[in-house]
Design a protein around this motif. Structure first.
Motif, PDB file in Angstrom:
ATOM      1  N   LYS A 233       3.372   0.516   9.736  1.00 19.82           N
ATOM      2  CA  LYS A 233       2.125   0.122   9.086  1.00 19.82           C
ATOM      3  C   LYS A 233       2.407  -0.679   7.817  1.00 19.82           C
ATOM      4  N   THR A 235       0.573  -1.018   4.047  1.00 16.63           N
ATOM      5  CA  THR A 235      -0.397  -0.370   3.178  1.00 16.63           C
ATOM      6  C   THR A 235      -0.761  -1.341   2.066  1.00 16.63           C
ATOM      7  N   LEU A 276      -5.757   6.074  -3.026  1.00 19.75           N
ATOM      8  CA  LEU A 276      -4.333   6.016  -3.306  1.00 19.75           C
ATOM      9  C   LEU A 276      -4.161   5.740  -4.801  1.00 19.75           C
ATOM     10  N   ALA A 281      -7.269   1.871  -0.853  1.00 17.46           N
ATOM     11  CA  ALA A 281      -6.152   1.389  -0.051  1.00 17.46           C
ATOM     12  C   ALA A 281      -6.563   1.377   1.414  1.00 17.46           C
ATOM     13  N   ASP A 283      -4.642   0.973   5.502  1.00 16.46           N
ATOM     14  CA  ASP A 283      -3.443   0.855   6.326  1.00 16.46           C
ATOM     15  C   ASP A 283      -3.699  -0.123   7.467  1.00 16.46           C
TER      16      ASP A 283
END
Length: 574
Positions: A233, A235, A276, A281, A283
């Protein structure tokens, strides 16, 4: 345990329900709590919350201990606070108005008249809108809250420190125990606690009602604070603060980056924001890629088609088709693809590493051990051209051994550590050994031999005895080879058509004598050795010399033979 400074007043550490600390080299305090008295009625709580002036004076000392407005030659600071507290009560003031923050006849330089709960970050931080605060320097404030629940039941008092930053005029930043405690039933009293001269520095407020937080409607802050990369992923951390649990939370976006040497677009169509470090945030999933394909972000990379719907009870934050450029310096990747080759190939020696990008072709020198040298296993350098074909970096031999057999165990090519640049990203190929096998069965190693014709005895015109080809035999693994005379290689009689074929063929080397030539010899029975040999009668014809060893045919290419072997035997030395 608190440490008190009796010379200058104030303290550090925990003292009772408060904590002494410093801010911008000034002493401040925070967190003062007086619980409600459950034995009183609401009206009694308003008028009888504190039993005497001592309590009020203590609270005032907690909030702005260093206020110079209480300096008086006729009183100590404490006595002056006590006097002021009694005067306030005698005038019939109630609640937070009883706290002696400045003397009765003192006029603050600025009086705050409005405070609104504006933005909430997480469950501990509130940004209060205070329009009166527009100073050009950072300041520190004490805020005494009278806490009520949503039903209007008084819960007690809490004292917090608030910070004003000149870069963000109109706002006080306050960390609290629980943001939900600060509602539109709450009352608050505010005073500066970092005064140097109260006459010019002191800022205060009467008792104010905290205005209910209005709906915060604004465009999502798409500034990228950080982009973290993992094999499963990406982020992305945005500059938009997180606002607790939303009622609507959808995100879609495209990430434009370089992956496996080429520009790629990675999509996230059904994502959600999450908290976050106090910011929003998201992903972007990846399909467990390897390090070679890990996205890189050179100049030109960006997040585009950003669509966010982030809503809650008190906020409505959105953006449509947003775009934000992003680049970083993490621009080195490792090529971890395994070397591949076509085992059925009979063309030039070649191998490849899967790679999607386009590189600038370069010539490299690689050490190689191959079959087709009669067992010689020493490494020899060969030139290779490294070039991309859209799906791989292909190494193709351009040296003299480019069409040699690599057929037995132990044949290999040593690849040096190399760097390739594609779309601004450096891809490192680690040093490694490629054990390559191909379908080539013919060796042209013999083309490096010296060759000549030998006569019986010495002197001009002596008859032909044999033809011999020779080379340095160092490293050859076998000492002797047997070979039959080739019926395809002969001397053609130019005048009388009487052809002469080799009567025997020999391949030999003597390993006892280092460096002794390895040779191939073909004998001829020509004219009487005592007679002169007529050079003009003979012409060399037929296919090149060849023999087979360990399944490999050793020969000359027909083209080389035609170019380098003379047609007639004339011209040999006397």
């Amino acid at each position: 345990m608190a440490i008190q400074n009796f010379l200058s007043g104030g303290y550090y550490g925990k003292l009772g329900a408060t904590v002494g600390q410093r801010w911008k080299n000034k002493r401040t305090i925070r967190t003062y709590v007086i619980p409600a008295n459950p034995r009183t009625e609401k009206q009694q709580a308003n008028r009888g919350r504190f039993s005497d002036a001592v309590t009020y004076a203590q609270m005032g000392m907690q909030m702005n201990y260093y206020a110079t407005c209480f300096e008086n030659p006729n009183f100590t600071k404490w006595n002056y606070r006590m006097k002021t507290a009694r005067q306030l009560k005698e005038r019939g003031l109630i609640g937070l108005e009883l706290i002696p923050l400045y003397p009765i006849d003192f006029v603050p330089s600025l009086l705050i008249s409005e405070i609104e709960k504006k933005n909430v970050i997480g469950d501990k931080h509130i940004s209060f809108y205070v329009p009166a605060l527009t100073m050009g320097t950072d300041r520190s404030f004490s805020l005494m809250f009278e806490i009520y629940d949503k039903s209007g039941i008084q819960k007690g008092l809490k004292l917090y420190v608030g910070y004003y930053y000149a870069a963000n005029p109109g706002f006080l930043q306050v960390d609290v125990d629980d943001v939900n405690e600060i509602n539109n039933n709450c009352k608050v009293r505010i005073v500066s606690n970092d005064d140097i001269n109260s006459a010019t520095d002191l800022i205060a407020s009467p008792e104010l009602t905290v205005k209910a937080q209005t709906i915060d409607i604004h465009t999502f802050d798409k500034t990228i604070l950080e982009l973290r990369k993992a094999t499963d992923k990406l982020t992305i951390l945005f500059a938009e603060p997180w606002k607790s649990t939303p009622t609507e939370n959808t995100v879609s976006l495209n990430v434009v980056c370089v992956s496996d040497g080429k520009w790629a677009t990675i999509q996230a169509n059904a994502a959600s924001l999450y908290d976050l470090n106090g910011y929003c945030a998201v992903d972007v999933p990846l399909s467990n890629i390897n390090a070679q394909s890990l996205p890189a972000f050179p100049t030109g990379s960006k997040v585009e088609n950003l669509n966010v719907s982030y809503k809650g009870e008190t906020w409505d934050i959105t953006i449509e088709n947003g775009s934000e450029n992003y680049s970083d310096t993490d621009l080195t990747r490792t090529i971890n693809a395994t070397a591949e080759f076509d085992p059925a190939s009979t063309g030039d020696i070649a191998f490849r590493f899967n790679f999607g990008g386009s590189i600038i072709s370069q010539s490299v020198t690689l050490a190689m051990v191959c079959s087709g040298r009669l067992g010689i296993r020493t490494e020899e350098n060969q030139t290779y051209l490294a070039a991309s074909n859209g799906s791989a970096i292909v190494f193709t031999c351009t040296g003299s051994r480019k069409q040699f057999p690599m057929a037995i165990e132990g044949d290999y090519i040593k690849v040096n550590a190399l760097d390739f640049i594609a779309e601004g990203v450096t891809y490192k190929l680690p040093e490694q050994t490629v054990n390559l096998r191909n379908a080539i069965k013919t060796s042209y190693w013999l083309e490096g031999f010296n060759w000549g014709f030998w006569r019986y005895g010495s002197g001009a015109g002596r008859p032909l005895e044999y033809m011999q080809m020779e080379a340095d035999g160092t490293g050859i693994s076998a000492s002797a080879f047997e070979v039959s005379a080739s019926n395809e290689f002969y001397l053609y009689g130019v005048n009388d058509k009487s052809d002469i074929y080799p009567t025997s063929g020999t391949i030999d080397t003597n390993p006892v004598i280092p460096g002794r030539p390895f040779y191939i010899r073909y004998d001829f029975n020509t004219e009487d050795p005592a007679q002169e040999f007529d050079l003009t009668r003979w012409e060399l014809r037929g296919t090149p010399v060849a023999f087979t060893k360990d399944g490999i045919v050793y020969s000359f290419s027909q083209n080389w033979w035609n170019t380098n072997v003379p047609k007639t035997l004339s011209g040999w030395e006397e």
